[in-house]
Write a protein that holds these residues in place. Structure first.
Motif, PDB file in Angstrom:
ATOM      1  N   TYR A 121      -4.106  -2.758   5.060  1.00 36.92           N
ATOM      2  CA  TYR A 121      -5.030  -1.877   4.170  1.00 36.92           C
ATOM      3  C   TYR A 121      -6.316  -2.599   4.193  1.00 36.92           C
ATOM      4  N   TRP A 122      -6.366  -3.706   3.805  1.00 36.78           N
ATOM      5  CA  TRP A 122      -7.654  -4.382   3.389  1.00 36.78           C
ATOM      6  C   TRP A 122      -8.345  -4.786   4.753  1.00 36.78           C
ATOM      7  N   ALA A 123      -7.538  -5.100   5.846  1.00 34.87           N
ATOM      8  CA  ALA A 123      -8.194  -5.433   7.120  1.00 34.87           C
ATOM      9  C   ALA A 123      -8.459  -4.058   7.739  1.00 34.87           C
ATOM     10  N   GLY A 124      -7.964  -2.717   7.567  1.00 35.11           N
ATOM     11  CA  GLY A 124      -8.284  -1.658   7.912  1.00 35.11           C
ATOM     12  C   GLY A 124      -9.734  -1.214   7.475  1.00 35.11           C
ATOM     13  N   LEU A 125      -9.962  -1.623   6.367  1.00 31.95           N
ATOM     14  CA  LEU A 125     -11.460  -1.210   5.422  1.00 31.95           C
ATOM     15  C   LEU A 125     -12.531  -1.993   6.401  1.00 31.95           C
ATOM     16  N   SER A 126     -12.044  -3.064   6.893  1.00 32.33           N
ATOM     17  CA  SER A 126     -13.100  -3.790   7.502  1.00 32.33           C
ATOM     18  C   SER A 126     -13.700  -3.322   8.936  1.00 32.33           C
ATOM     19  N   LEU A 127     -13.119  -2.215   9.299  1.00 36.65           N
ATOM     20  CA  LEU A 127     -13.395  -1.740  10.564  1.00 36.65           C
ATOM     21  C   LEU A 127     -14.684  -0.752  10.296  1.00 36.65           C
ATOM     22  N   ARG A 128     -14.733  -0.252   9.010  1.00 34.72           N
ATOM     23  CA  ARG A 128     -15.936   0.548   8.659  1.00 34.72           C
ATOM     24  C   ARG A 128     -16.720   0.207   7.334  1.00 34.72           C
ATOM     25  N   PRO A 129     -17.444  -1.005   7.387  1.00 37.56           N
ATOM     26  CA  PRO A 129     -17.902  -1.482   5.980  1.00 37.56           C
ATOM     27  C   PRO A 129     -18.616  -0.478   5.234  1.00 37.56           C
ATOM     28  N   GLY A 130     -18.379  -0.366   4.036  1.00 37.36           N
ATOM     29  CA  GLY A 130     -18.862   0.662   2.986  1.00 37.36           C
ATOM     30  C   GLY A 130     -18.197   1.769   2.796  1.00 37.36           C
ATOM     31  N   ALA A 131     -17.212   2.076   3.838  1.00 41.43           N
ATOM     32  CA  ALA A 131     -16.613   3.304   3.713  1.00 41.43           C
ATOM     33  C   ALA A 131     -15.210   3.367   2.797  1.00 41.43           C
ATOM     34  N   ARG A 132     -14.906   4.412   2.438  1.00 41.66           N
ATOM     35  CA  ARG A 132     -13.676   4.455   1.331  1.00 41.66           C
ATOM     36  C   ARG A 132     -12.331   4.491   2.351  1.00 41.66           C
ATOM     37  N   GLY A 133     -11.291   3.980   2.108  1.00 37.20           N
ATOM     38  CA  GLY A 133     -10.048   4.260   2.668  1.00 37.20           C
ATOM     39  C   GLY A 133      -9.194   5.322   2.094  1.00 37.20           C
ATOM     40  N   LEU A 134      -9.050   6.186   2.824  1.00 39.18           N
ATOM     41  CA  LEU A 134      -8.009   7.468   2.367  1.00 39.18           C
ATOM     42  C   LEU A 134      -6.766   7.201   2.897  1.00 39.18           C
ATOM     43  N   SER A 135      -5.804   6.427   2.378  1.00 38.51           N
ATOM     44  CA  SER A 135      -4.663   6.008   2.871  1.00 38.51           C
ATOM     45  C   SER A 135      -3.644   7.404   2.648  1.00 38.51           C
ATOM     46  N   THR A 136      -2.870   7.464   3.490  1.00 37.81           N
ATOM     47  CA  THR A 136      -1.763   8.558   3.107  1.00 37.81           C
ATOM     48  C   THR A 136      -0.592   8.076   4.079  1.00 37.81           C
ATOM     49  N   ASP A 137       0.780   8.686   3.725  1.00 39.43           N
ATOM     50  CA  ASP A 137       1.970   8.105   4.536  1.00 39.43           C
ATOM     51  C   ASP A 137       2.552   9.511   4.667  1.00 39.43           C
ATOM     52  N   VAL A 138       3.458   9.732   5.764  1.00 37.92           N
ATOM     53  CA  VAL A 138       4.494  10.564   5.980  1.00 37.92           C
ATOM     54  C   VAL A 138       5.896  10.009   6.385  1.00 37.92           C
ATOM     55  N   CYS A 139       6.947  10.891   6.460  1.00 34.64           N
ATOM     56  CA  CYS A 139       8.066  10.053   6.884  1.00 34.64           C
ATOM     57  C   CYS A 139       8.923  11.391   7.737  1.00 34.64           C
ATOM     58  N   VAL A 140       9.290  11.203   8.939  1.00 38.58           N
ATOM     59  CA  VAL A 140       9.936  12.049   9.638  1.00 38.58           C
ATOM     60  C   VAL A 140      11.373  11.598  10.192  1.00 38.58           C
ATOM     61  N   PRO A 141      12.275  12.632  10.585  1.00 35.14           N
ATOM     62  CA  PRO A 141      13.597  12.007  11.269  1.00 35.14           C
ATOM     63  C   PRO A 141      13.315  11.063  12.305  1.00 35.14           C
ATOM     64  N   ILE A 142      14.118  10.153  12.637  1.00 37.61           N
ATOM     65  CA  ILE A 142      13.714   9.082  13.507  1.00 37.61           C
ATOM     66  C   ILE A 142      13.508   9.870  15.052  1.00 37.61           C
ATOM     67  N   SER A 143      14.100  10.693  15.074  1.00 35.33           N
ATOM     68  CA  SER A 143      13.931  11.314  16.538  1.00 35.33           C
ATOM     69  C   SER A 143      12.647  11.886  16.810  1.00 35.33           C
ATOM     70  N   LYS A 144      12.225  12.344  15.869  1.00 36.60           N
ATOM     71  CA  LYS A 144      10.639  12.949  15.639  1.00 36.60           C
ATOM     72  C   LYS A 144       9.487  11.950  15.667  1.00 36.60           C
ATOM     73  N   LEU A 145       9.783  10.657  15.422  1.00 38.79           N
ATOM     74  CA  LEU A 145       8.953   9.742  15.252  1.00 38.79           C
ATOM     75  C   LEU A 145       7.689   9.588  16.381  1.00 38.79           C
ATOM     76  N   ALA A 146       8.161   9.603  17.666  1.00 35.16           N
ATOM     77  CA  ALA A 146       6.996   9.456  18.711  1.00 35.16           C
ATOM     78  C   ALA A 146       6.317  10.704  18.663  1.00 35.16           C
ATOM     79  N   GLU A 147       7.195  11.876  18.455  1.00 31.32           N
ATOM     80  CA  GLU A 147       6.184  13.117  18.509  1.00 31.32           C
ATOM     81  C   GLU A 147       4.994  13.215  17.394  1.00 31.32           C
ATOM     82  N   CYS A 148       5.408  12.975  16.455  1.00 31.83           N
ATOM     83  CA  CYS A 148       4.726  12.965  15.090  1.00 31.83           C
ATOM     84  C   CYS A 148       3.567  11.996  15.086  1.00 31.83           C
TER      85      CYS A 148
END
Length: 472
Positions: free
Chosen positions: A336-363
């Motif tokens: 998470y903190w590493a990701g913030l370094s990709l655009r200094p000064g920006a806010r990180g809008l973190s979100t998550d989802v979960c799908v059946p494993i068979s749909k993972l690659a597609e999603c």
């Protein structure tokens, strides 16, 4: 759309709040805090939603103290917001109607460890690292690892998960019983130390994941596991995210008991290299870990390796020494903190989802295409062994057009996951930020949730404005 529009308004009971504040200050002395900085800290943490401050913070030391606070607040219909370590991501600890933040971090005693029964009893403020440090000489460990050193009470309240979930399950699988302070101040004990029970409604499961909206968890009875004889971790790189996801799908479908299996897309690897001073190949990457006997781990590794090779996986880089594994997983937990370094000064809008494993690659692939079409800087990382992945969108929160675009992307992501038979959140929880998707996911089930909330908390004082919106 604005960020504030995601927050459900809660009417402020000014008279009630003014009535309880002097009484609480007199009762708790220096453990009553009302400075702006303290209230700001407890009303806003890693969430990107606007800050909503409580009127005071109280550091509780016992279940009985929590009960006394709740009884006073219930009498005056004053909101109560439980607080653990503040690592939640969806506005769980915001105080939309003001009120009292009850900080449980000083309730941090390990009450009992029953080594022979593989369980323990802890106060809600004990963190996962603290518990594992306490029991390290017993040959046992607590496996749920969400990354942050969260409090166990908070982890139960949000039904936390993490890197080990594919092997050991989530918090709902770990909690045997709870002590809970109900909205009228009554102290209730749910469950027990028995491994199973058919006695009455499963109140433990009702409270796990309720995010403080039905009661305040003050004590937990938790399952423990034996430390595995052998642990082996590895890194493997892939030509694209789809290949990495298909490796995961095949490994899970083959029944390989992988303990951890984490995905980092190319952008996330770049961020981790810079932040954690690593030199990983910048390509879609899986971090995997195997637990078991020496022979069992060897067999798991060989089978996983053959599957990985089918999908273009490169040579494994192994980390068998504890210090090397710790460095590897520390880098993953710092994503998470590493990701913030990709655009200094920006806010990180973190979100998550979960799908059946068979749909993972597609999603995941569809989400990457959406990110590219929008022109976002948004690394993806995930506990992909159970179909759960996270997107960290970096945005200028002072730019309304950019925020609106990000909100539209997050909305598409959530509906995409639900349409695939998944969920709008695998582990972040609902809080304020995910409320709008519950009706689409659960339909009339949301009305049932509202009925439970009204029955247990008729005055809507327990963490109001979260999960379901009701009028008192």
């Amino acid at each position: 759309m604005t960020l504030a529009s995601l927050q459900v308004p809660v009417e402020r009971n000014t008279d009630g709040i003014e009535a309880v504040l002097p009484q609480l200050k007199e009762q708790f002395g220096t453990r009553y805090q009302s400075s702006h900085s303290m209230r700001e800290q407890h009303g806003h943490t890693t969430t990107w939603l606007p800050n909503q401050l409580p009127d005071a913070v109280i550091f509780a030391h016992s279940t009985e103290e929590v009960s006394a606070i709740v009884k006073l607040c219930a009498a005056h219909r004053v909101p109560i917001i439980p607080f653990g370590t503040g690592s939640s991501l969806e506005g769980h600890v915001n105080a939309p109607g003001g009120g009292i933040s009850i900080d449980l971090s000083q309730m941090n005693q390990v009450v009992a460890v029953h080594q022979e029964d593989l369980d323990c009893v802890v106060q809600a403020g004990v963190t996962r690292k603290q518990l594992n440090e306490f029991i390290r000489d017993t040959g046992l460990f607590f496996p749920i690892d969400p990354g942050a050193d969260a409090s166990l009470g908070g982890m139960a309240a949000t039904r936390a998960s993490g890197t080990n979930a594919v092997r050991y399950g989530t918090m709902k699988d770990m909690v045997l019983g709870l002590t809970v302070v109900m909205p009228d101040g009554t102290i209730v004990k749910t469950g027990g130390r028995a491994k199973k029970s058919s006695a009455g409604y499963d109140l433990t499961r009702l409270m796990v994941g309720s995010e403080g909206t039905l009661g305040i968890i003050t004590e937990l009875t938790l399952r423990l596991f034996g430390v595995p004889e052998a642990v082996s971790a590895a890194i493997c790189h892939y030509p694209d995210v789809e290949s990495a996801c298909n490796t995961v799908i095949s490994a899970i479908q083959c029944g390989i008991p992988v303990a951890r299996i984490e995905l980092l897309d190319t952008l996330q690897v770049k961020a981790v290299n810079g932040y954690s001073k690593l030199s990983l190949k910048e390509a879609p990457t899986l971090l995997v870990e195997f637990h078991g006997s020496e022979e069992g781990v060897k067999e798991q590794v060989e089978l996983f390796g053959s599957i990985s090779e089918e999908f273009g996986g490169g040579d494994f880089e192994w980390a068998t020494r504890p210090e090397d594994r710790s460095k590897l997983w520390a880098a993953r937990h710092d994503a998470y903190w590493a990701g913030l370094s990709l655009r200094p000064g920006a806010r990180g809008l973190s979100t998550d989802v979960c799908v059946p494993i068979s749909k993972l690659a597609e999603c995941v692939t569809a989400t990457q295409e959406d990110i590219e079409a929008c022109g976002f800087t948004a690394p993806i990382v995930g506990h992909v062994g159970d179909g759960n992945f996270h997107v960290l969108v970096l945005a200028d929160d002072q730019n309304p057009e950019e925020i609106a675009s990000v909100e539209a992307f997050i909305e598409r992501l959530n509906y995409r996951a639900i349409d695939m038979g998944g969920t709008c959140t695998g582990e972040h929880g609902v809080g304020q930020g995910k409320m709008k998707y519950l009706a689409y996911e659960h339909g009339a089930g949301v009305d049932v949730m509202g009925s439970i909330k009204r029955a247990l908390d008729p005055f809507n004082i327990m963490n109001p404005g979260k999960i379901v919106a009701i009028e008192p």
